[in-house]
Scaffold this motif. Structure first.
Motif, PDB file in Angstrom:
ATOM      1  N   MET A   1       0.378  -1.193   0.230  1.00 25.30           N
ATOM      2  CA  MET A   1       0.130   0.217   0.163  1.00 25.30           C
ATOM      3  C   MET A   1       1.230   1.874   0.139  1.00 25.30           C
ATOM      4  N   THR A   2       0.809   2.037  -0.977  1.00 23.34           N
ATOM      5  CA  THR A   2       1.763   3.382  -0.903  1.00 23.34           C
ATOM      6  C   THR A   2       0.884   4.406  -1.066  1.00 23.34           C
ATOM      7  N   ASN A   3       0.808   5.576  -1.117  1.00 23.97           N
ATOM      8  CA  ASN A   3       0.217   7.081  -1.130  1.00 23.97           C
ATOM      9  C   ASN A   3       1.862   7.813  -1.954  1.00 23.97           C
ATOM     10  N   PRO A   4       1.318   8.207  -2.888  1.00 24.21           N
ATOM     11  CA  PRO A   4       1.876   9.219  -3.989  1.00 24.21           C
ATOM     12  C   PRO A   4       2.486  10.312  -3.083  1.00 24.21           C
ATOM     13  N   ARG A   5       1.426  11.184  -2.404  1.00 26.42           N
ATOM     14  CA  ARG A   5       2.146  11.924  -1.240  1.00 26.42           C
ATOM     15  C   ARG A   5       2.982  11.643  -0.407  1.00 26.42           C
ATOM     16  N   TRP A   6       2.459  10.457   0.419  1.00 28.36           N
ATOM     17  CA  TRP A   6       3.930   9.969   1.138  1.00 28.36           C
ATOM     18  C   TRP A   6       5.413   9.838   0.336  1.00 28.36           C
ATOM     19  N   SER A   7       5.463   9.603  -0.706  1.00 27.57           N
ATOM     20  CA  SER A   7       6.751   9.271  -1.576  1.00 27.57           C
ATOM     21  C   SER A   7       6.651  11.002  -1.872  1.00 27.57           C
ATOM     22  N   GLN A   8       6.170  12.175  -1.674  1.00 21.37           N
ATOM     23  CA  GLN A   8       6.606  13.208  -2.178  1.00 21.37           C
ATOM     24  C   GLN A   8       7.216  13.898  -1.193  1.00 21.37           C
ATOM     25  N   VAL A   9       6.221  13.312  -0.242  1.00 24.89           N
ATOM     26  CA  VAL A   9       7.424  14.397   1.057  1.00 24.89           C
ATOM     27  C   VAL A   9       8.023  13.399   2.610  1.00 24.89           C
ATOM     28  N   THR A 206       4.729   3.776   9.934  1.00 29.21           N
ATOM     29  CA  THR A 206       5.887   5.122   9.212  1.00 29.21           C
ATOM     30  C   THR A 206       4.917   4.243   7.791  1.00 29.21           C
ATOM     31  N   VAL A 207       5.748   5.990   7.091  1.00 30.72           N
ATOM     32  CA  VAL A 207       4.822   5.952   5.759  1.00 30.72           C
ATOM     33  C   VAL A 207       6.147   6.374   5.189  1.00 30.72           C
ATOM     34  N   GLY A 208       5.972   6.353   4.178  1.00 34.99           N
ATOM     35  CA  GLY A 208       6.601   6.955   2.557  1.00 34.99           C
ATOM     36  C   GLY A 208       6.887   5.682   1.201  1.00 34.99           C
ATOM     37  N   THR A 209       8.193   6.713   1.034  1.00 37.28           N
ATOM     38  CA  THR A 209       8.427   6.189  -0.432  1.00 37.28           C
ATOM     39  C   THR A 209       8.216   4.022  -0.262  1.00 37.28           C
ATOM     40  N   LYS A 210       8.552   3.131   1.099  1.00 37.43           N
ATOM     41  CA  LYS A 210       8.393   2.303   1.348  1.00 37.43           C
ATOM     42  C   LYS A 210       6.930   1.592   1.569  1.00 37.43           C
ATOM     43  N   GLY A 211       6.127   2.332   1.328  1.00 40.70           N
ATOM     44  CA  GLY A 211       4.384   2.281   1.773  1.00 40.70           C
ATOM     45  C   GLY A 211       4.795   1.885   3.840  1.00 40.70           C
ATOM     46  N   TYR A 212       3.636   1.427   3.343  1.00 41.23           N
ATOM     47  CA  TYR A 212       3.223   1.395   5.085  1.00 41.23           C
ATOM     48  C   TYR A 212       4.333   0.737   5.671  1.00 41.23           C
TER      49      TYR A 212
END
Length: 222
Positions: A1-9, A206-212
């Motif tokens: 599960m990923t989110n574009p905003r998490w990766s952007q941050v 944590t959330v980010g480029t590696k997902g949740y």
């Protein structure tokens, strides 16, 4: 599960306070070229490991799960000139990539990559008197997480910091999944930590480029 905003941050953090350098970029590039899974820690997570090792004043670090050596580089850079890091990797091909990456980063003199199942190499470390370690980072097969934490405790001292990666599993850690050994093993690890009086611990998401996902952070208190 990923989110574009998490990766952007995460990308914003990387550009501003955790910029990559040549050795770290080369380690990721070489790992990808060798066909290793792209599951190394994110740059900001690597920097977190580095800062934790620095704050701990670590001189002797144990890593369980090397992959291509990306997290190893972050940790090893926190060591003093006479420090050492032992990292355990099951796959010989992964270990070879990690050794090359560590040599390229100029860290091969203070880092030793040991190949084989960690549950075989950990008893050898105890026999050799390799501990106590000041910091242990666990990022290997999740089914054996409780065994790795138990060994980390054996090879520790009061004040040792133990970090376990990937403990949230996209939120599935909160429900029993008997058909998923990674979750079953990680839940067993939480049960062990909860009943172990020698450990004081917390965990966070944590959330980010590696997902949740998330980390467990524990300190040996006795």
């Amino acid at each position: 599960m990923t989110n574009p905003r998490w990766s952007q941050v995460d990308h914003y953090f990387a550009e501003t306070i955790t910029p990559a350098d040549e050795a770290l970029t080369a380690a990721l590039t070489a790992s990808t070229a060798a066909g290793l899974p792209e599951i190394a820690v994110a740059p900001n997570q690597g920097k977190l490991l580095h800062l934790l090792a620095l704050m701990q004043g670590a001189r002797n670090i144990l890593e369980i799960g090397t992959l291509g050596g990306y997290s190893t580089i972050w940790l090893a850079r926190a060591l003093p000139a006479d420090g050492r890091l032992i990292t355990l990797e099951y796959d010989p091909a992964h270990a070879d990539v990690a050794r090359a990456n560590l040599a390229h980063a100029g860290l091969d003199k203070i880092v030793e990559v040991r190949t084989g199942a960690a549950l075989d190499t950990l008893p050898r470390l105890e026999e050799e008197g390799a501990g106590p370690f000041d910091l242990v980072f666990i990022d290997a097969d999740k089914v054996n997480n409780p065994h790795y934490v138990a060994w980390a405790l054996k090879l520790s001292r009061p004040g040792t910091v133990i970090i376990v990666d990937n403990v949230v599993r996209n939120g599935r850690i909160a429900t029993a999944h008997p058909d998923d050994p990674a979750i079953t093993g990680t839940r067993a690890m939480f049960d062990l930590v909860a009943r172990e009086p020698r450990l004081d611990a917390t965990a966070f998401q944590t959330v980010g480029t590696k997902g949740y996902d998330g980390l467990l952070l524990a300190r040996v208190v006795s």
